[in-house]
Design a protein around this motif. Structure first.
Motif, PDB file in Angstrom:
ATOM      1  N   SER A  45       0.838  -1.193   0.000  1.00  0.00           N
ATOM      2  CA  SER A  45       0.000   0.000   0.000  1.00  0.00           C
ATOM      3  C   SER A  45       0.876   1.247   0.000  1.00  0.00           C
TER       4      SER A  45
ATOM      5  N   ALA B 117      -1.894   6.543   6.588  1.00  0.00           N
ATOM      6  CA  ALA B 117      -2.781   5.613   7.283  1.00  0.00           C
ATOM      7  C   ALA B 117      -2.833   5.897   8.780  1.00  0.00           C
ATOM      8  N   ASN B 118      -3.893   5.399   9.437  1.00  0.00           N
ATOM      9  CA  ASN B 118      -3.944   5.511  10.891  1.00  0.00           C
ATOM     10  C   ASN B 118      -2.996   4.486  11.510  1.00  0.00           C
TER      11      ASN B 118
ATOM     12  N   ASP C 190      -3.692   0.650  10.854  1.00  0.00           N
ATOM     13  CA  ASP C 190      -3.423   0.225   9.486  1.00  0.00           C
ATOM     14  C   ASP C 190      -1.925   0.241   9.185  1.00  0.00           C
ATOM     15  N   ARG C 191      -1.221   1.214   9.758  1.00  0.00           N
ATOM     16  CA  ARG C 191       0.240   1.242   9.572  1.00  0.00           C
ATOM     17  C   ARG C 191       0.887   0.001  10.163  1.00  0.00           C
TER      18      ARG C 191
END
Length: 322
Positions: free
Chosen positions: A87, A93-94, A97-98
């Motif tokens: 990605s 990303a938050n 998600d990271r």
């Protein structure tokens, strides 16, 4: 002057950037194709030249290509993370998600291959202070994502503006630095592009993308495939003069051959790697050999990026003792 060369390979391009796939099933098929066609050539090329390299792997991809992924480690190469899904939104990303992209990819590769994963390269060089936070939290030794090339990021900025939503979502632009960065350093917590000191110094080591003298181009071999030998020599020799550590970045598609285009499928022929980078890429191995020959003076040693990070930390430790 002693010279070290670190060859790294981003294993992602043929399946993703050069053959854009919207459907997961189509993408998975192309990933397998990329591994089955390209990886054996890559491993044979490295073996013939007695080079130990660093492979930046997309964690989701190795599950379908486990035997070849294990062969990378068995031959003494380093397996590092190129995120879980590749990605290019990782910097935006938050935190949760990271960590999926950063922490989970590390665990997946370690569990699948039975080796320690020490390094990370962000897809599209998309990093931020928050990405650095997650890398440290996940326990990485080093990052190799920082690309401060002025011409590279300028071109990327133009592309992003021309490609609309896709460009905004997939082409991260780094603020360039015109001064040379160290070969390795501990980034500042408040600005990952600069070395930190005291409490503003991170534990992770940054090994930035090599930026050549004069032109300020990154040493990514894919940039040179359509150039003639004389121009390539002029850029490479002057661009690496006086530099003791030279990390070279390769991509899997550079080992592609014209016949591979037929195997991908009709829907991507017009976006094939041959058209994307021009006919010169069909002699990719030859071009990369030429570039390596240009930087063999003085005679170099070939090392993995994890070796360079470890030597940097060992040098720090020695300096402290002295």
């Amino acid at each position: 002057m002693n010279r070290s060369i670190a060859v790294s390979i981003d294993v992602d391009t043929l399946a993703r950037d050069l053959a854009v796939a919207r459907l997961t099933s189509t993408l998975r098929a192309r990933v397998r194709l990329s591994w089955n066609l390209i990886m054996p050539r890559l491993l044979a090329w490295l073996s013939e030249r007695h080079i130990k390299a660093t492979f930046f792997l997309v964690a989701d991809d190795i599950l379908d290509n486990l035997s070849l992924a294990k062969e990378i480690v068995a031959e003494g190469h380093e397996a590092a993370s190129h995120s879980r899904t590749h990605s290019k939104l990782i910097a935006a990303a938050n935190r949760d998600d990271r960590l999926i992209e950063i922490r989970d990819s590390k665990r997946m590769i370690e569990d699948a291959l039975g080796c320690a994963v020490m390094g990370f390269r962000a897809p599209g060089y998309c990093i931020s202070n928050e990405v650095m936070d997650s890398l440290e939290e996940a326990g990485y030794l080093y990052d190799a994502s920082l690309n401060v090339s002025f011409p590279y990021n300028l071109v990327k900025l133009v592309w992003r503006s021309m490609m609309g939503e896709y460009g905004r979502n997939n082409l991260a632009v780094e603020s360039p630095l015109l001064r040379r960065l160290p070969d390795a350093f501990h980034p500042a917590r408040l600005d990952y592009r600069n070395p930190g000191t005291g409490s503003d110094r991170r534990t992770i080591v940054e090994i930035p993308i090599f930026i050549m003298n004069r032109t300020h181009l990154p040493l990514a071999t894919s940039l040179f495939h359509s150039m003639g030998s004389r121009l390539t020599r002029a850029l490479i020799v002057s661009g690496t003069a006086g530099r003791g550590f030279i990390p070279m970045e390769l991509h899997d598609f550079e080992f592609g051959q014209p016949s591979d285009n037929v195997a991908v499928n009709d829907s991507v022929r017009r976006r094939s790697f041959m058209r994307y980078f021009g006919a010169g890429v069909q002699n990719g191995e030859k071009k990369i050999d030429e570039i390596i020959d240009m930087i063999r003076t003085p005679p170099p040693r070939f090392i993995r990026l994890c070796d360079h990070a470890a030597e940097y930390l060992a040098g720090e430790s020695l300096a402290v003792r002295l």
